[in-house]
Design an enzyme around this catalytic site. Structure first.
Site, PDB file in Angstrom:
ATOM      1  N   TYR A 164       0.843  -1.188   0.000  1.00  0.00           N
ATOM      2  CA  TYR A 164       0.000   0.000   0.000  1.00  0.00           C
ATOM      3  C   TYR A 164       0.882   1.242   0.000  1.00  0.00           C
ATOM      4  CZ  TYR A 164      -3.843  -3.126   1.201  1.00  0.00           C
ATOM      5  OH  TYR A 164      -4.780  -4.134   1.185  1.00  0.00           O
ATOM      6  N   SER A 165       0.528   2.209  -0.840  1.00  0.00           N
ATOM      7  CA  SER A 165       1.283   3.454  -0.903  1.00  0.00           C
ATOM      8  C   SER A 165       1.081   4.260   0.367  1.00  0.00           C
ATOM      9  CB  SER A 165       0.839   4.290  -2.106  1.00  0.00           C
ATOM     10  OG  SER A 165       1.153   3.643  -3.318  1.00  0.00           O
ATOM     11  N   CYS A 174      -0.540   8.033 -11.059  1.00  0.00           N
ATOM     12  CA  CYS A 174      -0.826   6.923 -10.155  1.00  0.00           C
ATOM     13  C   CYS A 174      -2.321   6.604 -10.205  1.00  0.00           C
ATOM     14  CB  CYS A 174      -0.424   7.266  -8.723  1.00  0.00           C
ATOM     15  SG  CYS A 174      -0.481   5.839  -7.593  1.00  0.00           S
ATOM     16  N   GLU A 199       3.006   4.855 -11.431  1.00  0.00           N
ATOM     17  CA  GLU A 199       2.626   3.709 -10.608  1.00  0.00           C
ATOM     18  C   GLU A 199       1.175   3.422 -10.921  1.00  0.00           C
ATOM     19  OE1 GLU A 199       3.176   3.831  -6.410  1.00  0.00           O
ATOM     20  OE2 GLU A 199       5.346   3.601  -6.535  1.00  0.00           O
ATOM     21  N   TYR A 212      -1.937   0.304 -11.850  1.00  0.00           N
ATOM     22  CA  TYR A 212      -2.275  -1.062 -11.493  1.00  0.00           C
ATOM     23  C   TYR A 212      -3.574  -1.475 -12.145  1.00  0.00           C
ATOM     24  CZ  TYR A 212      -4.314   2.122  -8.075  1.00  0.00           C
ATOM     25  OH  TYR A 212      -4.939   3.202  -7.463  1.00  0.00           O
TER      26      TYR A 212
END
Length: 246
Positions: free
Chosen positions: A36-37, A204, A244, A246
């Site tokens: 987790y960021s 992100c 980043e 996903y």
């Protein structure tokens, strides 16, 4: 928020931390860590040293009538004050802010992709360099209610610490607006940003936004007489383009 006091772990905005949920998987093996960021600055959440924040969405999937709760997201969301948490990390040495007082930033994110941006914005505001003409956040979600940290970001924009553009795809009564649409509407600023040798871009969120963002950059640069492919190559080579997804 998790208290890292006495853990020996030191984290910076832009990094990730692994959380190890208890129990085993369907093969009887211990669950692997989920990353987790970090959503707080290196000085700690709300300036509280060693307090680190995360932005975690509780995941509950229903497939063929069967409920499948996300293992780690539900574990974290169900924690109570004082409960222990097993952590690993921190991880990440690339999605970080440069130590450059001349840097200019364009942050683009969707959903929980706001987490690292929020930590970096907090550090930016504590740096003494914060001005809206040097940091712009383009934040996409379905509705305003889906925008984590909306109130504090709006306040930062009102103070002039950041520029803020919202892209809402399901805003009642309005046309769907995505991050690439917000970029196109601010094309003059985006063109000036991409043309600057001090410009940094951070993306992100969902990987599906990448194509739209880069298509928008190409169109904006073409209209401004700029060579986007050459700019992209230079930004990647100089460490000024960070993603980043996903």
């Amino acid at each position: 928020m998790i208290d890292l006091t006495d853990s020996g772990m030191i984290v910076a905005e832009g990094q990730s931390v692994g959380i190890l949920p208890p129990g085993t998987d369907d093969q009887g093996r211990p669950h692997e860590a989920r990353l987790y960021s970090v959503a707080s600055a290196r000085c700690g959440e709300a300036g509280q040293q060693h307090h680190v924040a995360f932005t975690i969405k509780r995941v509950v999937s229903v497939i063929d009538g069967q409920v499948y709760p996300g293992v780690c997201s539900n574990h974290v969301c169900d924690l109570r004050p004082g409960d222990p948490v097993r952590l690993t990390g921190p991880y990440g040495a690339s999605f970080l802010l440069p130590e450059d007082p001349q840097a200019q930033f364009l942050f683009i994110c969707t959903g929980t992709g706001i987490a690292p941006m929020r930590g970096m914005i907090e550090w930016w505001m504590r740096s003494g360099w914060a001005t809206a003409d040097r940091l712009m956040l383009v934040y996409g979600a379905r509705t305003v209610r889906d925008l984590a940290y909306h109130d504090e970001l709006a306040l930062a924009a009102e103070r002039g610490d950041i520029g803020l553009e919202l892209a809402l795809s399901r805003d009642p009564g309005k046309a769907r607006r995505y991050v690439q649409d917000a970029l196109a509407e601010r094309r003059d600023r985006i063109a000036r940003h991409l043309a600057s040798p001090n410009a940094y871009v951070y993306l992100c969120g969902l990987v599906s936004m990448e194509a739209g963002v880069f298509d928008a950059f190409a169109a904006i640069c073409a209209a401004a007489g700029l060579d986007w492919p050459a700019i992209e190559v230079a930004m990647r080579a100089e460490g000024r383009l960070h993603m980043e997804t996903y």
